[in-house]
Design an enzyme around this catalytic site. Structure first.
Site, PDB file in Angstrom:
ATOM      1  N   CYS A   7       0.799  -1.226   0.000  1.00 15.23           N
ATOM      2  CA  CYS A   7       0.000   0.000   0.000  1.00 15.23           C
ATOM      3  C   CYS A   7       0.834   1.278   0.000  1.00 15.23           C
ATOM      4  CB  CYS A   7      -0.981  -0.014   1.160  1.00 15.23           C
ATOM      5  SG  CYS A   7      -2.130  -1.399   1.025  1.00 15.23           S
ATOM      6  N   HIS A  21      -2.040   8.098   6.968  1.00 22.03           N
ATOM      7  CA  HIS A  21      -2.471   6.878   6.262  1.00 22.03           C
ATOM      8  C   HIS A  21      -3.884   6.541   6.755  1.00 22.03           C
ATOM      9  CE1 HIS A  21      -1.798   3.287   3.924  1.00 22.03           C
ATOM     10  NE2 HIS A  21      -1.923   2.479   4.957  1.00 22.03           N
ATOM     11  N   HIS A  26      -9.789   2.729   1.034  1.00 21.68           N
ATOM     12  CA  HIS A  26      -8.351   2.470   0.981  1.00 21.68           C
ATOM     13  C   HIS A  26      -8.040   1.985  -0.433  1.00 21.68           C
ATOM     14  CE1 HIS A  26      -4.364   1.350   1.721  1.00 21.68           C
ATOM     15  NE2 HIS A  26      -4.476   0.634   2.823  1.00 21.68           N
TER      16      HIS A  26
END
Lengths: 380, 240
Positions: free
Chosen positions: A138, A270, A307
């Protein structure tokens, strides 16, 4: 040598284009919803942020997203041509869904991460020979940004295109579901009642240029990509290092490179909404800024865009850039009350926050303990 | 063309897939080494090889940047998770391995690596991309030393000569061969590094046009096979 951001492009569950994202952040909109029975790829009850309408150009969706975001960023930058410009792409799984749909034959496994020139009609085929595809979970597109940044500041190239793209399909959803990482009802980054993340899809793209190159061609850019940091946790395959030391190391690198002596105006974290990640990030900020960490506005856009995995880095660079450009800091969708451990911190809840912001950090982390931090500065 | 200064061949592994498990059990001192996927086991063997041959010690490895490229990564894990989903019982362990970066992530856990760990995916030039970016990280001052790597899976010669069309037979997955090449950028050249260079080029079969061969040809400063023209110069000398 300053590195400037001269073009932005994005497509996500919030809509297609930077204007759509600006409106969404200012209005507090979210792209997250129950996908419903017509989705076809995900369970009807799945909570996710889907791109809609779906681009239908005969190529895997992940590359359609990429093409749309890149096209917009290039147009936004006013670049007269793209041949010879290095292209950096971040993606975790590339066109995995297309490979699975074709039967998942091992002999065809090679190449599903690499977009072929034919996959993006309308873009210059000259991009293909200078393409680097990064797949570091990610942080993929954040690392891609870092590589481009280093190439620019080393004089290897005066301009670079960077994009992140990810498609949300059954494989990805089932994977995070199997890890019990998904929020059952609502994604609530940094909230005391947070219980997981929500997935999204789409792409975001950025044009980076040396200041000299940008000024010579008359590009009016006011955002500087000032610093980048990248460090590993060396702790666990899927969980972050709870101490936050890996993320803190990345933050320190970015801040040192930017030459900052003051705390930033805000941090785009994040902020996935998992219990482990959000706490880890707060501890990382505390390690770096000490007691001053409580004074920094902290936001996260993942509960609005979902996400986006490999695209998270560039998507959140875009949202951080928009915050600096527009003076509007998006609020954390789903946030109501802070975790007691961080009760006095300045999480951006409620509605979007107006302000004059000049310095910001964007943080990303990923499976395998990858951590990145990007320092952005508004020049005027 | 990009200049690659100081890139030196550090290790070349060329072995059968079936030999990897035994080698891991014998050589890699990490309790989970045989539980991770095959790509990770290959990378662990390679890094252990650097340590065993005193090309690099564990402390030096810890601060390195690692930039590795591959064309087809974690395939077993992708297929394993996909099959588990089709069977109605998704396997979270398989999912957590189903991404190209898992090999370097496992290396990070085994050797406590904290530097930048970057996995690239791509075509036959992916090893060259890894070399370029590893060199960049050293040149721009982000790290003092970097390891560029590239791995690939190829059908065994016996399979290639059979009637499988040169592709690995699904009935004989262990007939696959794998190759891993590692190059060191930055730091001081050592006698061990020189020996690796010589050992690595002796008997290297560079007739195919895969990522490992392309990377080896650049490291050896030889013309690449066929009409491949790597976009790299090594120490100022043009290739091909």
């Amino acid at each position: 040598m300053r590195i400037l951001i001269t073009g932005l492009g994005a497509i996500s569950g919030l809509g297609a284009g930077i204007a759509a994202h600006r409106r969404a952040f200012a209005a507090g909109a979210s792209g997250v919803a129950r996908v419903g029975a017509n989705d076809g790829a995900l369970p009807a009850s799945a909570l996710a942020s889907r791109v809609s309408p779906v681009p239908d150009d005969g190529t895997p969706r992940v590359w359609s997203f990429l093409r749309l975001a890149l096209s917009e960023a290039v147009a936004d930058a006013g670049l007269p041509r793209t041949d010879g410009i290095p292209l950096y792409i971040g993606t975790v799984h590339g066109a995995l869904e297309a490979w699975l749909a074709a039967g998942a034959d091992a002999r065809d496994g090679a190449g599903w991460w690499t977009p072929a020139p034919a996959a993006w009609p309308g873009m210059s085929e000259d991009l293909a020979p200078k393409m680097t595809v990064v797949s570091t979970a990610c942080t993929a597109s954040a690392v891609a940004l870092g590589l481009a940044f280093d190439a620019l500041r080393s004089g290897d190239t005066p301009v670079a295109l960077v994009a992140g793209t990810e498609e949300l399909g059954g494989f990805l959803y089932a994977g995070f579901d199997s890890l019990r990482a998904l929020a059952p009802e609502r994604c609530r980054p940094f909230d005391r009642h947070r219980h997981g993340l929500v997935l999204g899809e789409g792409a975001a793209a950025v044009v980076l240029e040396t200041e000299m190159h940008a000024r010579q061609r008359g590009a009016a850019a006011v955002l500087e990509f000032a610093g980048f940091g990248c460090a590993a946790d060396a702790c666990h395959l899927t969980a972050p290092d709870a101490s936050g030391q890996g993320a803190a190391a990345a933050l320190r690198q970015a801040i040192a490179q930017a030459g900052w002596t003051h705390v930033p105006d805000f941090v785009n974290a994040h902020g996935t909404g998992t219990r482990l990640n959000d706490r880890m990030e707060c501890l990382a900020l505390q390690r770096v800024f000490g007691a001053q960490a409580r004074e920094i506005a902290v936001t996260s856009t993942k509960s609005r865009t979902g996400h986006m995995c490999g695209a998270a880095g560039t998507m959140e660079l875009v949202s951080t850039a928009l915050g600096l450009l527009d003076g509007i800091l998006p609020s954390i969708e789903g946030f109501a009350q802070a975790d007691p451990e961080f009760a006095s911190w300045d999480f951006v809840g409620g509605s979007a926050r107006d302000g004059r912001y000049r310095m910001a950090l964007s943080m990303n982390s990923g499976f395998g303990g990858s951590n990145t931090a990007i320092a952005l500065r508004r020049l005027t | 063309m990009t200049m690659i200064a100081g890139a030196q061949l550090a290790l070349l592994l060329d072995t059968e897939r079936a030999a990897i498990d035994a080698a891991c059990r014998e050589k890699v001192r990490w309790q989970h080494a045989t539980r991770v996927n095959i790509d990770a086991r290959l990378v662990l063997l390679g890094l252990q090889g650097l340590i065993s041959r005193t090309v690099l010690d564990e402390a030096g490895l810890r601060e390195c940047a690692l930039v590795f490229g591959c064309r087809q990564a974690a395939l077993d894990s992708y297929q394993s998770f996909a099959h588990s989903c089709a069977a109605g019982s998704p396997a979270p362990l398989a999912f957590s391995h189903a991404l190209p970066s898992v090999a370097l992530s496992c290396a990070s856990l085994a050797y406590r690596l904290r530097g930048p760990l970057i996995t690239l995916v791509g075509d036959a030039d992916v090893g060259l991309r890894a070399l370029e970016h590893a060199e960049l990280l050293v040149r721009c001052g982000r790290v003092r030393q970097a390891i560029a790597g590239c791995w690939e899976w190829t059908p065994a010669r016996s399979a290639a000569q059979g009637n499988t069309g040169g592709r690995p037979s699904p009935d004989r997955p262990d007939s696959d061969r794998c190759r891993l090449v590692l190059a060191l950028i930055g730091g001081e050249p050592t006698a061990a590094l020189q020996r690796s260079r010589v050992d690595g080029f002796d008997g290297f079969d560079g007739t195919d046009d895969g990522p490992v061969t392309r990377m080896m040809m650049v490291l050896a400063q030889r013309p690449a096979p066929g009409n491949c023209r790597p976009a790299l110069q090594l120490n100022g000398e043009a290739n091909g």
